[in-house]
Design a protein around this motif. Structure first.
Motif, short mmCIF file in Angstrom:
data_model
loop_
_atom_site.label_atom_id
_atom_site.label_comp_id
_atom_site.label_asym_id
_atom_site.label_seq_id
_atom_site.Cartn_x
_atom_site.Cartn_y
_atom_site.Cartn_z
N LEU A 181 -28.27 116.60 26.75
CA LEU A 181 -27.31 116.14 27.75
C LEU A 181 -25.93 116.74 27.49
CD1 LEU A 181 -26.58 114.41 30.16
CD2 LEU A 181 -26.23 112.47 28.59
N ARG A 182 -25.52 116.76 26.22
CA ARG A 182 -24.21 117.33 25.90
C ARG A 182 -24.17 118.83 26.16
NH1 ARG A 182 -22.89 114.38 20.06
NH2 ARG A 182 -22.92 112.23 20.84
N LEU A 183 -25.25 119.51 25.84
CA LEU A 183 -25.31 120.94 26.12
C LEU A 183 -25.27 121.21 27.62
CD1 LEU A 183 -28.02 122.00 23.51
CD2 LEU A 183 -25.60 122.60 23.46
N ASP A 184 -25.96 120.35 28.37
CA ASP A 184 -25.94 120.49 29.82
C ASP A 184 -24.53 120.25 30.37
OD1 ASP A 184 -27.64 121.29 31.81
OD2 ASP A 184 -28.16 119.27 32.45
N LEU A 185 -23.86 119.26 29.83
CA LEU A 185 -22.49 118.99 30.26
C LEU A 185 -21.55 120.14 29.88
CD1 LEU A 185 -22.14 115.18 29.39
CD2 LEU A 185 -22.36 116.22 31.65
N LEU A 186 -21.77 120.73 28.70
CA LEU A 186 -20.96 121.88 28.29
C LEU A 186 -21.18 123.05 29.25
CD1 LEU A 186 -19.10 123.32 26.31
CD2 LEU A 186 -21.10 123.85 24.90
N LEU A 187 -22.43 123.26 29.64
CA LEU A 187 -22.73 124.32 30.59
C LEU A 187 -22.06 124.05 31.93
CD1 LEU A 187 -24.26 126.86 31.43
CD2 LEU A 187 -26.26 125.43 31.90
N MET A 188 -22.13 122.81 32.39
CA MET A 188 -21.48 122.46 33.65
C MET A 188 -19.96 122.62 33.54
SD MET A 188 -23.57 121.70 36.09
CE MET A 188 -24.51 123.09 35.48
N GLY A 189 -19.43 122.34 32.34
CA GLY A 189 -18.00 122.52 32.14
C GLY A 189 -17.58 123.98 32.24
N LEU A 190 -18.40 124.87 31.66
CA LEU A 190 -18.10 126.31 31.77
C LEU A 190 -18.18 126.79 33.22
CD1 LEU A 190 -20.06 127.70 28.67
CD2 LEU A 190 -17.61 127.27 28.88
N ILE A 191 -19.17 126.27 33.94
CA ILE A 191 -19.27 126.63 35.36
C ILE A 191 -18.07 126.10 36.12
CG2 ILE A 191 -20.63 126.26 37.46
CD1 ILE A 191 -23.13 126.15 35.71
N ALA A 192 -17.65 124.87 35.78
CA ALA A 192 -16.49 124.28 36.46
C ALA A 192 -15.23 125.11 36.21
CB ALA A 192 -16.29 122.84 35.98
N LEU A 193 -15.04 125.58 34.96
CA LEU A 193 -13.87 126.41 34.66
C LEU A 193 -13.91 127.71 35.47
CD1 LEU A 193 -13.49 126.07 30.79
CD2 LEU A 193 -11.92 125.25 32.54
N ALA A 194 -15.09 128.33 35.52
CA ALA A 194 -15.20 129.58 36.29
C ALA A 194 -14.90 129.35 37.76
CB ALA A 194 -16.61 130.16 36.12
N VAL A 195 -15.40 128.24 38.30
CA VAL A 195 -15.19 127.94 39.71
C VAL A 195 -13.72 127.67 40.00
CG1 VAL A 195 -15.62 126.20 41.50
CG2 VAL A 195 -17.52 127.12 40.17
N VAL A 196 -13.11 126.81 39.20
CA VAL A 196 -11.74 126.38 39.46
C VAL A 196 -10.77 127.56 39.42
CG1 VAL A 196 -9.81 125.06 38.49
CG2 VAL A 196 -12.05 123.99 38.76
N PHE A 197 -10.91 128.42 38.42
CA PHE A 197 -9.98 129.54 38.30
C PHE A 197 -10.34 130.69 39.23
CE2 PHE A 197 -9.21 127.28 34.34
CZ PHE A 197 -7.84 127.24 34.33
N GLY A 198 -11.53 130.60 39.86
CA GLY A 198 -11.88 131.61 40.85
C GLY A 198 -11.50 131.21 42.26
N LEU A 199 -11.17 129.94 42.46
CA LEU A 199 -10.84 129.47 43.81
C LEU A 199 -9.68 130.23 44.45
CD1 LEU A 199 -11.27 125.59 43.52
CD2 LEU A 199 -12.82 127.25 44.55
N PRO A 200 -8.56 130.45 43.73
CA PRO A 200 -7.46 131.15 44.40
C PRO A 200 -7.80 132.59 44.80
CG PRO A 200 -6.72 130.05 42.38
CD PRO A 200 -8.21 130.04 42.36
N MET A 201 -8.84 133.16 44.22
CA MET A 201 -9.15 134.57 44.47
C MET A 201 -10.21 134.77 45.54
SD MET A 201 -9.16 135.77 40.52
CE MET A 201 -7.99 134.99 39.42
N VAL A 202 -11.34 134.09 45.40
CA VAL A 202 -12.42 134.26 46.38
C VAL A 202 -12.69 133.02 47.20
CG1 VAL A 202 -13.53 136.08 45.07
CG2 VAL A 202 -14.18 133.73 44.66
N GLY A 203 -12.10 131.90 46.84
CA GLY A 203 -12.19 130.71 47.66
C GLY A 203 -13.40 129.84 47.38
N VAL A 204 -13.38 128.66 48.01
CA VAL A 204 -14.43 127.67 47.82
C VAL A 204 -15.77 128.18 48.32
CG1 VAL A 204 -15.23 125.41 48.63
CG2 VAL A 204 -12.87 125.68 47.85
N VAL A 205 -15.76 128.78 49.50
CA VAL A 205 -17.01 129.15 50.16
C VAL A 205 -17.70 130.30 49.41
CG1 VAL A 205 -18.01 130.02 52.29
CG2 VAL A 205 -16.12 128.38 52.38
#
Length: 428
Positions: A181-205
């Protein structure tokens, strides 16, 4: 190249999108393998209300605060998906659809409220977070993306074995006492970081596509995790650079959609030309396999014809043989192929064209006859094991255990049907 393409701003944008694509490819590969690709999509859409709420709370466009709000909102969306999946009878795909649509709808409503706020609404620029604004990348953004990419790389290197087992066999990892579960949450956290910092460049969609396409494309090229991660990172880097370069070359072409279209092109090429999993690669492999089966079947037929006269290999009348098995273009092509391979020798005679197995052809024919007779013996004496032990598509019987092969050979030898693999004297 134009001067504008070589400008400082363009190089900064290229560096930013390249790093973003590389990080998205690296992290997104685990999401693809873990079958969590749509979770990244939901996370990207769920980040929009956090952006708007952060702006309303701060009262001005503050990028760190807005990205923090997006991160919190995105992680909340993932938590809701997890809660719906584990505590209700809602399936994961339905939970993802619910969170994606509801959070994105809430984000659109909140962004409209922000836009209608007198004095500051027009300065929020929330619309750029939907489709992205790649041209707005500055040097500080590159440093941030580089830092996030470095953190992701270090965490993946440190927890590589744990991630590998969790991705491919989470149940076994759980039985071994690993914190899945913790490893899964860590993976989701890395995905969340990539998504959040990519939003200003390529957007939500479009951020979800950048997460999924490199890993999905790399999956066609390899079955091993390490090469897949390297390939996905290279694909992501290339997608970001090529998409941005194309956008810079053509005026009024949005970089975000172009980047995603380049990613789609890389994925399509992988689907078509990847050696093992690609459409063309599989078609070529199937074609070669059919040719191999045809060659083996012909060699087995020819061996059965000459076996009674061994060790002398007598010539066979080509026309008579084709009459026996049915003359068609395919069988003629098989014989011609065996001649080119050096397994057959064709010679004119008063009775027609005679074909003779060469020393190499006889060796191959004996091996084929041995394998097929051993398979037949195996199926006759152990049919209950055929489904669990034997793969009849294999060219060699060596997939069976050695002791079982020895037993089958002894059984054939007792009936005089075991071909001798040692070369014998051939007729001149």
């Amino acid at each position: 190249m134009t001067a504008s393409f070589l400008s400082y701003n363009t190089l900064i944008v290229l560096l930013g999108t390249g790093l973003l694509g590389a990080n998205a490819g690296l992290v997104g590969s685990f999401a693809v393998l873990r079958r969590r690709s749509l979770t990244g999509d939901a996370l990207a859409h769920a980040a929009l209300p956090g952006l708007a709420l952060a702006f309303l709370l701060v009262g001005q466009r503050n990028l760190p605060a807005m990205l923090a709000g997006a991160l919190v909102s995105g992680l909340l969306g993932v938590a809701v998906i997890s809660g719906l999946r584990s505590r209700t009878r809602v399936k994961e795909d339905a939970a993802i659809g619910i969170v994606l649509s509801v959070f994105f709808g809430a984000g659109v409503v909140l962004s409209r409220i922000v836009q209608n706020t007198p004095g500051v609404g027009s300065k929020a620029g929330l619309d750029s977070y939907i489709l992205g604004k790649t041209a707005g990348i500055i040097r500080q953004d590159v440093f941030i993306i580089g830092g996030v990419s470095l953190v992701s790389l270090l965490l993946i290197l440190l927890a590589y074995k744990e991630f590998k087992l969790t991705v491919f066999d989470p149940d076994f990892a759980r039985v071994q006492g690993w914190p899945v579960l913790r490893l899964d949450l860590l993976l989701m956290g890395l995905i969340a970081l990539a998504v959040v910092f990519g939003l200003p460049m390529v957007g939500v969609v479009l951020m979800a596509a950048l997460l999924i396409l490199p890993g999905a494309a790399a999956r066609f090229w390899t079955d091993r995790l390490s090469p897949l991660l390297v390939l996905a990172t290279v694909f992501g880097l290339s997608i970001g650079l090529i998409g941005t370069a194309l956008s810079a070359q053509y005026a009024k072409m949005p970089a975000g959609p172009i980047i995603v279209l380049v990613g789609a092109s890389v994925f399509l090429l992988s689907v078509l030309i990847a050696p093992k999993r690609g459409v063309l690669g599989r078609a070529v492999a199937a074609w070669r396999f059919r040719r191999s089966l045809d060659d083996r079947a012909m060699l087995r037929r020819l061996y059965d014809r000459v076996e009674p006269d061994l060790p002398t290999v007598r010539p066979i009348n080509t026309a008579e043989e084709l009459d026996r098995i049915g003359t068609n273009r395919r069988r003629g092509a098989i014989l011609a192929r065996l001649v080119r391979q050096g397994a057959l020798r064709m010679e004119p005679d008063s009775g027609g064209i005679m074909m003779t197995l060469t020393e190499d052809g006889l060796r191959r024919a004996r091996a084929v006859a041995r394998d097929q007779r051993l398979w037949e013996q195996f199926l006759l004496h152990a049919p209950e094991l055929a489904g669990t032990m034997a793969d009849l598509s294999q060219e060699s019987v060596e997939v069976l255990p050695p002791d079982l092969i020895a037993e089958l050979e002894e059984s054939l030898r007792a009936t005089g049907r075991l071909p001798d693999l040692e070369p014998r004297e051939l007729a001149p």
